[in-house]
Scaffold this active site. Structure first.
Site, PDB file in Angstrom:
ATOM      1  N   CYS A  17       0.810  -1.218   0.000  1.00  0.00           N
ATOM      2  CA  CYS A  17       0.000   0.000   0.000  1.00  0.00           C
ATOM      3  C   CYS A  17       0.842   1.266   0.000  1.00  0.00           C
ATOM      4  CB  CYS A  17      -0.955  -0.009   1.195  1.00  0.00           C
ATOM      5  SG  CYS A  17      -2.313  -1.179   0.984  1.00  0.00           S
ATOM      6  N   THR A  48     -16.726  10.387   1.128  1.00  0.00           N
ATOM      7  CA  THR A  48     -15.944  10.430   2.371  1.00  0.00           C
ATOM      8  C   THR A  48     -14.702   9.548   2.313  1.00  0.00           C
ATOM      9  OG1 THR A  48     -17.273   8.650   3.383  1.00  0.00           O
ATOM     10  CG2 THR A  48     -17.983  10.932   3.778  1.00  0.00           C
ATOM     11  N   ASP A  50     -14.360   6.452   1.719  1.00  0.00           N
ATOM     12  CA  ASP A  50     -14.591   5.249   2.510  1.00  0.00           C
ATOM     13  C   ASP A  50     -13.913   4.047   1.858  1.00  0.00           C
ATOM     14  OD1 ASP A  50     -15.661   3.704   4.617  1.00  0.00           O
ATOM     15  OD2 ASP A  50     -17.495   4.900   4.598  1.00  0.00           O
ATOM     16  N   ASP A  51     -14.028   2.893   2.517  1.00  0.00           N
ATOM     17  CA  ASP A  51     -13.263   1.720   2.109  1.00  0.00           C
ATOM     18  C   ASP A  51     -13.839   0.991   0.901  1.00  0.00           C
ATOM     19  OD1 ASP A  51     -11.218   1.643   4.305  1.00  0.00           O
ATOM     20  OD2 ASP A  51     -13.041   1.582   5.510  1.00  0.00           O
ATOM     21  N   ASP A  68      -8.455  -3.620  -4.868  1.00  0.00           N
ATOM     22  CA  ASP A  68      -7.153  -3.209  -4.350  1.00  0.00           C
ATOM     23  C   ASP A  68      -6.081  -4.076  -4.992  1.00  0.00           C
ATOM     24  OD1 ASP A  68      -5.337  -1.783  -2.676  1.00  0.00           O
ATOM     25  OD2 ASP A  68      -6.910  -1.684  -1.148  1.00  0.00           O
ATOM     26  N   GLY A 139     -11.414 -12.911 -13.433  1.00  0.00           N
ATOM     27  CA  GLY A 139     -10.430 -11.861 -13.298  1.00  0.00           C
ATOM     28  C   GLY A 139      -9.900 -11.407 -14.635  1.00  0.00           C
ATOM     29  N   HIS A 140      -8.732 -10.746 -14.598  1.00  0.00           N
ATOM     30  CA  HIS A 140      -8.130 -10.233 -15.823  1.00  0.00           C
ATOM     31  C   HIS A 140      -6.620 -10.232 -15.666  1.00  0.00           C
ATOM     32  CE1 HIS A 140      -7.955  -8.128 -19.613  1.00  0.00           C
ATOM     33  NE2 HIS A 140      -7.253  -7.142 -19.084  1.00  0.00           N
ATOM     34  N   THR A 141      -5.905 -10.534 -16.754  1.00  0.00           N
ATOM     35  CA  THR A 141      -4.444 -10.570 -16.721  1.00  0.00           C
ATOM     36  C   THR A 141      -3.875  -9.707 -17.838  1.00  0.00           C
ATOM     37  OG1 THR A 141      -4.352 -12.506 -18.162  1.00  0.00           O
ATOM     38  CG2 THR A 141      -4.426 -12.909 -15.792  1.00  0.00           C
ATOM     39  N   ASP A 227     -10.332   0.712   7.748  1.00  0.00           N
ATOM     40  CA  ASP A 227      -9.090  -0.039   7.949  1.00  0.00           C
ATOM     41  C   ASP A 227      -7.912   0.867   7.625  1.00  0.00           C
ATOM     42  OD1 ASP A 227      -9.362  -0.107   5.182  1.00  0.00           O
ATOM     43  OD2 ASP A 227      -8.854  -2.212   4.978  1.00  0.00           O
TER      44      ASP A 227
END
Length: 348
Positions: A17, A48, A50-51, A68, A139-141, A227
């Site tokens: 992160c 705001t 937010d997560d 993420d 997903g994606h690659t 978090d």
């Protein structure tokens, strides 16, 4: 701790992160964006910081959606995958949600990394999702210059139990679920100063799923949850302060830290993100006399897969601490309180 022939951390300019764009720069980027569609069903959007986004689909159910991803924070590919997946799912827990499924986001320098190494990264993510009880459903690659891995995480929450980061109340106590210092440890790792037990401590923290989230959300005395990740404790707490229009007081001595975090800072192991964080929001943080640059670094240290930060009424503290302890969060700590005042943070 095993290492691939090519060190993952040497293939990226940042890790975990700590790769996040600094808060001040991000604010400038988004300032020019035109307001998007804001349907009434969108219970949480970008307003705001937010997560996760939350979209209500019926009176008892709302979808929680987040994503993420980042570059490697460690060299072990399986551990990198585990950390990235744990971090992504955490945002669902932080909203009080229960994860449903995930999609993998994969960018790899396929001509540099062995396919076996890439496979181990993906397996690490799969293992964490299995522990969370959810599938990776797609997903994606892409072929990229730097290795990147993360998830889109989808969850569900009862709107009545939704916990935003902007609903703290004056008089609330602040509770932090995990120790700080992940960014500091990652900087020490890059300099080959992180050994056996140090590495184990970092992995234990960054791969621990924030499973108390949905249970905390059911407590009426829990008012706000977020978090702590790339903007550091001070940055994410400041978002709570701004959204709730309150001031926070934090007792620095009560902050849980990874065992050698202070030692590593004093030896000069810190991330560039820490300085960028302070430059972005330091004017809103007041340090008591006697707190030095080490304290400032630990407050702004970017956390990868960090702990839940809970704002709750004083009479709910015991129940909140008990839930954390039951889920194996041995360093959970009461770190301060919320009060009336100009949004900002006083560190004493």
């Amino acid at each position: 701790m095993s290492e691939p022939a090519v060190r993952l951390t040497q293939l990226s300019h940042g890790g975990g992160c700590g790769c996040k764009i600094a808060p001040a720069i991000l604010q400038k980027i988004l300032a020019g964006s035109a307001p998007g569609i804001l349907p009434p069903q969108l219970l949480v959007g970008t307003e705001t910081s937010d997560d996760a986004a939350v979209y209500q689909i019926n009176p008892q159910q709302a979808i929680v959606a987040t994503t993420d991803f980042f570059m490697p924070i460690v060299d072990d590919p399986h551990d990198f995958g585990r950390i990235a997946a744990t971090n992504a799912i955490s945002d669902v827990y932080a909203m009080g949600g229960t994860p449903l499924f995930a999609l993998a986001l994969v960018g790899m320098p396929v001509n540099v990394l062995p396919l076996e190494t890439i496979g181990k990264i993906l397996q690490g993510g799969e293992d964490v999702c299995r522990a969370a009880g959810i599938p990776i459903a797609g997903g994606h690659t892409i072929d990229s210059v730097e290795p990147i891995y993360g998830l889109v995480a989808i969850g569900i929450v009862n709107p009545a139990h939704l916990k935003r980061n902007a609903d703290a109340r004056a008089g609330d106590k602040l509770i932090l679920g995990k120790p700080l210092g992940v960014g500091v440890y990652s900087a020490a790792l890059k300099k080959d100063q992180l050994h056996g037990s140090d590495y184990d401590a970092m992995i234990a923290a960054t791969t621990q799923l924030n499973t108390p989230g949905p249970l905390l959300a059911c407590l009426d005395g829990v008012h706000a949850v977020t978090d702590v990740t790339g903007f550091g404790l001070a940055g994410h707490l400041l978002e709570v302060c701004k959204g709730s229009r309150l001031r926070a007081r934090v007792n620095f001595a009560d902050l849980p830290l990874l065992p050698r975090a202070r030692e590593f800072v004093e030896a000069g192991y810190l991330t560039g993100a820490s300085g960028r964080n302070w430059a972005s929001y330091g004017e809103a943080v007041r340090l008591a006399e006697g707190l030095d640059a080490t304290a400032r670094t630990l407050l702004t240290d970017p956390q990868t897969s960090g702990g839940l930060l809970v704002s709750c009424s004083p009479d709910t503290v015991t129940e909140v601490l008990s839930l954390f302890l039951q889920h194996g969060f041995s360093q959970v700590s009461v770190i301060g309180e919320m009060s009336e005042g100009e949004p900002g943070i006083d560190i004493r």
